[in-house]
Design an enzyme around this catalytic site. Structure first.
Site, mmCIF file in Angstrom:
data_model
loop_
_atom_site.group_PDB
_atom_site.id
_atom_site.type_symbol
_atom_site.label_atom_id
_atom_site.label_comp_id
_atom_site.label_asym_id
_atom_site.label_seq_id
_atom_site.Cartn_x
_atom_site.Cartn_y
_atom_site.Cartn_z
ATOM 1 N N TYR A 112 95.934 88.068 143.634
ATOM 2 C CA TYR A 112 95.728 87.845 142.202
ATOM 3 C C TYR A 112 94.241 87.582 141.907
ATOM 4 O O TYR A 112 93.408 87.697 142.791
ATOM 5 C CB TYR A 112 96.659 86.723 141.709
ATOM 6 C CG TYR A 112 98.106 87.104 141.941
ATOM 7 C CD1 TYR A 112 98.640 88.233 141.310
ATOM 8 C CD2 TYR A 112 98.903 86.419 142.847
ATOM 9 C CE1 TYR A 112 99.943 88.647 141.554
ATOM 10 C CE2 TYR A 112 100.207 86.832 143.101
ATOM 11 C CZ TYR A 112 100.722 87.941 142.456
ATOM 12 O OH TYR A 112 102.008 88.369 142.700
ATOM 13 N N PRO B 231 105.414 77.455 145.746
ATOM 14 C CA PRO B 231 105.420 78.101 144.434
ATOM 15 C C PRO B 231 106.202 79.413 144.527
ATOM 16 O O PRO B 231 105.938 80.228 145.409
ATOM 17 C CB PRO B 231 103.935 78.371 144.165
ATOM 18 C CG PRO B 231 103.274 78.335 145.515
ATOM 19 C CD PRO B 231 104.088 77.433 146.371
ATOM 20 N N GLN C 149 101.311 75.446 139.450
ATOM 21 C CA GLN C 149 100.457 76.467 140.065
ATOM 22 C C GLN C 149 99.937 77.430 139.004
ATOM 23 O O GLN C 149 100.719 78.089 138.314
ATOM 24 C CB GLN C 149 101.206 77.277 141.127
ATOM 25 C CG GLN C 149 100.229 78.231 141.823
ATOM 26 C CD GLN C 149 100.857 79.306 142.682
ATOM 27 O OE1 GLN C 149 101.681 80.085 142.217
ATOM 28 N NE2 GLN C 149 100.468 79.335 143.943
ATOM 29 N N THR D 278 107.833 82.489 142.013
ATOM 30 C CA THR D 278 108.174 83.197 140.782
ATOM 31 C C THR D 278 109.666 83.489 140.787
ATOM 32 O O THR D 278 110.184 84.035 141.759
ATOM 33 C CB THR D 278 107.362 84.514 140.724
ATOM 34 O OG1 THR D 278 105.988 84.164 140.602
ATOM 35 C CG2 THR D 278 107.789 85.391 139.555
HETATM 36 C C1 LIG Z 1 110.948 84.757 145.351
HETATM 37 C C2 LIG Z 1 109.551 84.399 145.768
HETATM 38 C C3 LIG Z 1 108.578 84.253 144.796
HETATM 39 C C4 LIG Z 1 107.272 83.858 145.148
HETATM 40 N N1 LIG Z 1 106.361 83.619 144.170
HETATM 41 C C5 LIG Z 1 105.170 83.059 144.479
HETATM 42 C C6 LIG Z 1 104.296 82.580 143.458
HETATM 43 O O1 LIG Z 1 104.577 82.636 142.253
HETATM 44 N N2 LIG Z 1 103.139 82.003 143.852
HETATM 45 C C7 LIG Z 1 102.793 81.895 145.173
HETATM 46 O O2 LIG Z 1 101.742 81.351 145.496
HETATM 47 N N3 LIG Z 1 103.607 82.337 146.154
HETATM 48 C C8 LIG Z 1 104.788 82.877 145.837
HETATM 49 N N4 LIG Z 1 105.659 83.229 146.847
HETATM 50 C C9 LIG Z 1 105.285 82.969 148.251
HETATM 51 C C10 LIG Z 1 105.784 81.584 148.676
HETATM 52 O O3 LIG Z 1 105.071 80.578 147.969
HETATM 53 C C11 LIG Z 1 105.589 81.353 150.192
HETATM 54 O O4 LIG Z 1 104.200 81.378 150.462
HETATM 55 C C12 LIG Z 1 106.291 82.402 151.025
HETATM 56 O O5 LIG Z 1 107.623 82.584 150.572
HETATM 57 C C13 LIG Z 1 106.313 82.048 152.518
HETATM 58 O O6 LIG Z 1 107.055 80.895 152.765
HETATM 59 P P1 LIG Z 1 108.568 80.971 153.375
HETATM 60 O O7 LIG Z 1 108.479 81.810 154.606
HETATM 61 O O8 LIG Z 1 108.921 79.540 153.657
HETATM 62 O O9 LIG Z 1 109.436 81.595 152.324
HETATM 63 C C14 LIG Z 1 106.946 83.657 146.514
HETATM 64 C C15 LIG Z 1 107.930 83.845 147.481
HETATM 65 C C16 LIG Z 1 109.210 84.188 147.143
HETATM 66 C C17 LIG Z 1 110.270 84.318 148.209
#
Ligand SMILES: Cc1cc2nc3c(=O)[nH]c(=O)nc-3n(C[C@H](O)[C@H](O)[C@H](O)COP(=O)(O)O)c2cc1C
Length: 353
Positions: free
Chosen positions: A182, A25, A100, A27
């Site tokens: 949150y 997920p 989500q 944003t």
């Molecule tokens: C641009 C961006 C927006 C994110 N928005 C959310 C979100 O809306 N909801 C959420 O649960 N996690 C959000 N995350 C966290 C990601 O879901 C994920 O847990 C995190 O990036 C770690 O994974 P990665 O190392 O593969 O990027 C966001 C991460 C990024 C980079």
């Protein structure tokens, strides 16, 4: 049968997935004012339909749950209709998608919202931090109003209604965002929950909000296998702190284990050995995320550490990530400068291989 790996088919609830690489997920702040997903989001998600499962960007279950600029909700008929175009485009390409639900609680700013109601939280404790607003730039987040005991049921019902809306919009399931500081995590955590009613104090009381939200979502969905949950034990993001995360999250996961959820999604954070600690407590499908690569994802599935790997940043810049993994192709580096900027640049602008 040979041991599965990242590219093996899998199962999440009643869904068969093409592989075990889930899109996290994220944003992306491209929605219209009023919480309506934009047309661009149709293309963005369709480009990523080869993920085993797509988890949407954090989506407010109600107007009161929306806190960030240009983020979507799933409350009104217009919002549901916009989401329906997105799920249709993803399904047409063979993908699957959960919505989500992100209720921000105290993490938000009035300038970003389409309601005049104040932010609500377990307790009236202001978050130490600032938030972007399009109208006024960076702003301190105001102190929230504490929910009355009788009002908690109203918020829970908003998750139930959002679940019905999501299924109407064509989603395959829904995820409760209980991570990243949150609203649900504000109930779980000792620095944000100072309540003295049945939602605060003991760990049994602090997990009650999450348990009631899940129960309401399961009832609205008609089955637990359309409902998942994300947690991020001991994540300090958004000024959140718990005095004993190990106790809080082992208690929570033990309580959730018998529900028959589609999955438990755990983001690796500051708690040492998070996956080793929680995986044995959850008999169902286990999604692990946070900093995984192709190699470490394969390894985590082969070793049984997780059933699915959740990739975030890599999916922003590699829309066909599973295909690239299959070829061991070079990956495009994510560009944080365009994570939250309006328009197609850095959003739909990445070509598949
Ligand atoms: C641009 C961006 C927006 C994110 N928005 C959310 C979100 O809306 N909801 C959420 O649960 N996690 C959000 N995350 C966290 C990601 O879901 C994920 O847990 C995190 O990036 C770690 O994974 P990665 O190392 O593969 O990027 C966001 C991460 C990024 C980079």
């Amino acid at each position: 049968m040979s041991q599965p790996d990242l590219l093996s088919p899998g199962r999440i609830g009643g869904l068969r997935t093409a592989n075990r690489a889930v899109m996290a997920p994220m944003t992306r702040s491209r929605a219209h004012v009023g919480g309506i997903p934009s047309e661009l989001a149709i293309e963005y998600y369709a480009q990523r339909a080869s993920a085993g499962l797509i988890l949407t960007e954090g989506t407010a279950p109600s107007a009161g749950g929306l806190g960030y600029a240009r983020t979507p909700a799933i409350e009104t008929a217009e919002q549901v209709a916009a989401w329906k175009k997105i799920t249709g485009a993803v399904h047409a390409k063979g993908g699957a998608m959960f919505c989500q639900f992100m209720h921000v609680g105290r993490i938000g700013h009035p300038a970003n919202r389409y309601t005049d109601e104040p932010l609500v939280a377990p307790s009236a404790i202001q978050a130490d931090g600032q938030m972007w607003t399009d109208a006024q730039g960076m702003q301190p987040m105001p102190a929230p109003r504490a929910l009355e005991t009788s009002e908690v049921a109203t918020v829970i019902e908003e998750y139930a209604q959002a679940t019905r809306n999501a299924l109407k919009a064509g989603f395959d399931g829904v995820e409760l965002h209980s991570a990243s500081g949150y609203l649900p995590m504000q109930f779980l955590s000792s620095n944000t929950n100072r309540r003295t009613d049945r939602y605060g104090g003991s760990v049994t009381n602090r997990i009650r909000f999450v348990m009631e939200a899940l129960a309401a979502m399961i009832e609205a969905a008609g089955s637990a296998d359309k409902v998942g949950m994300k947690i991020s034990p001991a994540m300090p993001f958004n000024d959140i702190h718990d005095a004993d995360p190990e106790e809080t999250y082992t208690t929570l996961v033990r309580a959730v284990a018998p529900l028959g959820l589609a999955y438990l999604h755990v983001l690796r954070t500051a708690l040492p050995h998070t996956f080793d600690l929680l995986r044995p407590l959850f008999p169902g499908t286990f999604l692990a995320g946070g900093g995984f690569t192709r190699v470490s994802g394969h390894e985590a599935i082969r070793s049984g550490l997780a059933d699915f790997i959740v990739y975030g940043k890599l999916f922003t810049s590699n829309p066909d990530l599973p295909g690239r993994f299959a070829k061991d192709a070079e990956l495009v580096a994510p560009n944080p400068a365009t994570f939250y900027t309006p328009g197609p640049e850095g959003y739909t602008s990445y070509a598949p291989l």
